[in-house]
Scaffold this motif. Structure first.
Motif, PDB file in Angstrom:
ATOM      1  N   GLU A 194      11.210 -12.862 -13.909  1.00 51.35           N
ATOM      2  CA  GLU A 194      12.098 -13.593 -12.999  1.00 51.35           C
ATOM      3  C   GLU A 194      13.542 -13.153 -13.170  1.00 51.35           C
ATOM      4  O   GLU A 194      14.472 -13.938 -12.985  1.00 51.35           O
ATOM      5  CB  GLU A 194      11.974 -15.106 -13.246  1.00 51.35           C
ATOM      6  N   GLU A 195      13.745 -11.891 -13.498  1.00 52.77           N
ATOM      7  CA  GLU A 195      15.091 -11.373 -13.730  1.00 52.77           C
ATOM      8  C   GLU A 195      15.825 -11.159 -12.409  1.00 52.77           C
ATOM      9  O   GLU A 195      15.199 -11.028 -11.345  1.00 52.77           O
ATOM     10  CB  GLU A 195      15.019 -10.066 -14.515  1.00 52.77           C
ATOM     11  N   PRO A 196      17.178 -11.117 -12.457  1.00 47.17           N
ATOM     12  CA  PRO A 196      17.957 -10.879 -11.225  1.00 47.17           C
ATOM     13  C   PRO A 196      17.529  -9.602 -10.520  1.00 47.17           C
ATOM     14  O   PRO A 196      17.338  -8.564 -11.149  1.00 47.17           O
ATOM     15  CB  PRO A 196      19.397 -10.781 -11.748  1.00 47.17           C
ATOM     16  N   GLY A 197      17.369  -9.683  -9.205  1.00 48.08           N
ATOM     17  CA  GLY A 197      16.993  -8.538  -8.397  1.00 48.08           C
ATOM     18  C   GLY A 197      15.512  -8.449  -8.105  1.00 48.08           C
ATOM     19  O   GLY A 197      15.109  -7.619  -7.275  1.00 48.08           O
ATOM     20  N   ASN A 198      14.692  -9.265  -8.749  1.00 50.33           N
ATOM     21  CA  ASN A 198      13.258  -9.182  -8.525  1.00 50.33           C
ATOM     22  C   ASN A 198      12.844 -10.075  -7.357  1.00 50.33           C
ATOM     23  O   ASN A 198      13.560 -10.990  -6.964  1.00 50.33           O
ATOM     24  CB  ASN A 198      12.483  -9.610  -9.778  1.00 50.33           C
ATOM     25  N   ILE A 199      11.676  -9.814  -6.792  1.00 47.86           N
ATOM     26  CA  ILE A 199      11.129 -10.656  -5.747  1.00 47.86           C
ATOM     27  C   ILE A 199      10.538 -11.914  -6.393  1.00 47.86           C
ATOM     28  O   ILE A 199      10.165 -11.922  -7.565  1.00 47.86           O
ATOM     29  CB  ILE A 199      10.052  -9.920  -4.926  1.00 47.86           C
ATOM     30  N   GLU A 200      10.450 -13.004  -5.622  1.00 49.81           N
ATOM     31  CA  GLU A 200       9.954 -14.260  -6.164  1.00 49.81           C
ATOM     32  C   GLU A 200       8.427 -14.309  -6.194  1.00 49.81           C
ATOM     33  O   GLU A 200       7.838 -14.859  -7.123  1.00 49.81           O
ATOM     34  CB  GLU A 200      10.488 -15.441  -5.352  1.00 49.81           C
ATOM     35  N   ASN A 201       7.799 -13.757  -5.166  1.00 49.99           N
ATOM     36  CA  ASN A 201       6.348 -13.820  -5.051  1.00 49.99           C
ATOM     37  C   ASN A 201       5.806 -12.449  -4.667  1.00 49.99           C
ATOM     38  O   ASN A 201       6.562 -11.519  -4.366  1.00 49.99           O
ATOM     39  CB  ASN A 201       5.930 -14.858  -3.998  1.00 49.99           C
ATOM     40  N   MET A 202       4.492 -12.343  -4.655  1.00 51.71           N
ATOM     41  CA  MET A 202       3.858 -11.093  -4.259  1.00 51.71           C
ATOM     42  C   MET A 202       4.281 -10.704  -2.839  1.00 51.71           C
ATOM     43  O   MET A 202       4.351 -11.544  -1.951  1.00 51.71           O
ATOM     44  CB  MET A 202       2.332 -11.250  -4.335  1.00 51.71           C
ATOM     45  N   ALA A 203       4.567  -9.431  -2.651  1.00 53.50           N
ATOM     46  CA  ALA A 203       4.946  -8.917  -1.335  1.00 53.50           C
ATOM     47  C   ALA A 203       3.978  -7.805  -0.947  1.00 53.50           C
ATOM     48  O   ALA A 203       3.426  -7.114  -1.814  1.00 53.50           O
ATOM     49  CB  ALA A 203       6.378  -8.382  -1.353  1.00 53.50           C
ATOM     50  N   PHE A 204       3.766  -7.635   0.365  1.00 56.12           N
ATOM     51  CA  PHE A 204       2.829  -6.605   0.798  1.00 56.12           C
ATOM     52  C   PHE A 204       3.340  -5.949   2.075  1.00 56.12           C
ATOM     53  O   PHE A 204       4.156  -6.508   2.818  1.00 56.12           O
ATOM     54  CB  PHE A 204       1.437  -7.194   1.047  1.00 56.12           C
ATOM     55  N   ALA A 205       2.849  -4.754   2.303  1.00 60.06           N
ATOM     56  CA  ALA A 205       3.169  -4.016   3.530  1.00 60.06           C
ATOM     57  C   ALA A 205       1.903  -3.299   3.986  1.00 60.06           C
ATOM     58  O   ALA A 205       1.134  -2.777   3.175  1.00 60.06           O
ATOM     59  CB  ALA A 205       4.282  -3.016   3.287  1.00 60.06           C
ATOM     60  N   PHE A 206       1.682  -3.296   5.305  1.00 57.80           N
ATOM     61  CA  PHE A 206       0.513  -2.641   5.878  1.00 57.80           C
ATOM     62  C   PHE A 206       0.979  -1.722   6.999  1.00 57.80           C
ATOM     63  O   PHE A 206       1.857  -2.085   7.795  1.00 57.80           O
ATOM     64  CB  PHE A 206      -0.477  -3.671   6.438  1.00 57.80           C
ATOM     65  N   GLY A 207       0.400  -0.527   7.044  1.00 51.84           N
ATOM     66  CA  GLY A 207       0.804   0.426   8.075  1.00 51.84           C
ATOM     67  C   GLY A 207      -0.371   1.243   8.565  1.00 51.84           C
ATOM     68  O   GLY A 207      -1.381   1.402   7.875  1.00 51.84           O
ATOM     69  N   ALA A 208      -0.224   1.747   9.777  1.00 53.80           N
ATOM     70  CA  ALA A 208      -1.256   2.592  10.374  1.00 53.80           C
ATOM     71  C   ALA A 208      -0.595   3.652  11.231  1.00 53.80           C
ATOM     72  O   ALA A 208       0.473   3.422  11.801  1.00 53.80           O
ATOM     73  CB  ALA A 208      -2.231   1.765  11.203  1.00 53.80           C
ATOM     74  N   GLU A 209      -1.222   4.801  11.293  1.00 48.83           N
ATOM     75  CA  GLU A 209      -0.706   5.902  12.107  1.00 48.83           C
ATOM     76  C   GLU A 209      -1.857   6.529  12.874  1.00 48.83           C
ATOM     77  O   GLU A 209      -2.913   6.817  12.320  1.00 48.83           O
ATOM     78  CB  GLU A 209      -0.047   6.948  11.217  1.00 48.83           C
ATOM     79  N   TYR A 210      -1.671   6.698  14.174  1.00 49.14           N
ATOM     80  CA  TYR A 210      -2.691   7.355  15.009  1.00 49.14           C
ATOM     81  C   TYR A 210      -2.029   8.477  15.783  1.00 49.14           C
ATOM     82  O   TYR A 210      -1.028   8.227  16.465  1.00 49.14           O
ATOM     83  CB  TYR A 210      -3.350   6.361  15.963  1.00 49.14           C
TER      84      TYR A 210
END
Length: 210
Positions: A194-210
């Motif tokens: 929980e140090e300064p600069g960190n995210i509070e909870n789990m984060a996610f990203a999803f991507g697709a390329e066609y």
């Protein structure tokens, strides 16, 4: 809780293939970082009381932190001179399977920064009278005068140094390459402290390329 941190880094990384056959290829790498701290603030309030509060800022941010004559870490100047130094490490590994699947995992920002310039700490303060304009612009650093300095809410006292751990994260990613036209991927990040600069909870990203 109000937390934030800013720093610059010089990063050296090395990676290599550690295993390979007709179906799978595994690569691993490590990064070593030299860090220069420019700003950190951590105000922890619980149950209506200040549990811990400290701040350190480079002179270029022009934050009024009060009387510096009695602060053993007082640092003069007007440029972006660092107010702390430290080291960090990153470790990562990825595997490519049958030229269609890719799995990767890493632990980033293992280490700490020792802030030893313009360091101030505070605790609960009895407020008899205070006058402030409040936050009147999007200049975040300029508005720290509302709670720091001689006219702020908190009574700040000079401190010699403060060690702050880096915002360590565990990251994992998955990729699928159906053919040369379709690719999809998922990236997950988990905070390990929980140090300064960190995210509070789990984060996610999803991507697709066609």
């Amino acid at each position: 809780r109000l937390i934030a941190m800013a720093f610059t880094e010089l990063n050296f990384g090395y990676g290599r293939n550690v295993y390979q056959n007709d179906d799978i290829s595994i690569n691993a790498g490590v990064g070593v970082k030299y860090l220069q701290g420019l700003f950190v603030v951590d105000l922890n309030l619980e149950g209506g009381q200040v549990q811990d509060a400290f701040i350190s800022a480079t002179p270029a941010l022009d934050i009024d932190l009060g009387d510096g004559e009695n602060n053993p870490s007082f640092q003069e100047g007007s440029g972006y001179s660092p107010v702390g130094t430290g080291f960090g490490f990153d470790f990562g590994v990825n595997a490519e399977i049958s030229d269609q699947f890719r799995v990767s995992a890493s632990i980033t920002d293992i280490g700490s920064i020792n802030f030893d310039g313009n360091v101030y700490s505070s605790a609960d303060t009895i407020v008899f009278d205070i006058e402030t304009q409040g936050i009147d612009s999007y200049n975040v650093f300029g508005n720290y005068d509302a709670f720091a300095g001689n006219d702020g809410v908190f009574d700040w006292k000079g401190q010699r140094e403060r060690k702050v751990n880096l915002p360590t994260q565990f990251r994992v990613g998955f990729g699928y390459f159906h053919d040369e036209k379709l690719r999809v991927g998922l990236d997950l990040a988990f905070p390990l402290n929980e140090e300064p600069g960190n995210i509070e909870n789990m984060a996610f990203a999803f991507g697709a390329e066609y």
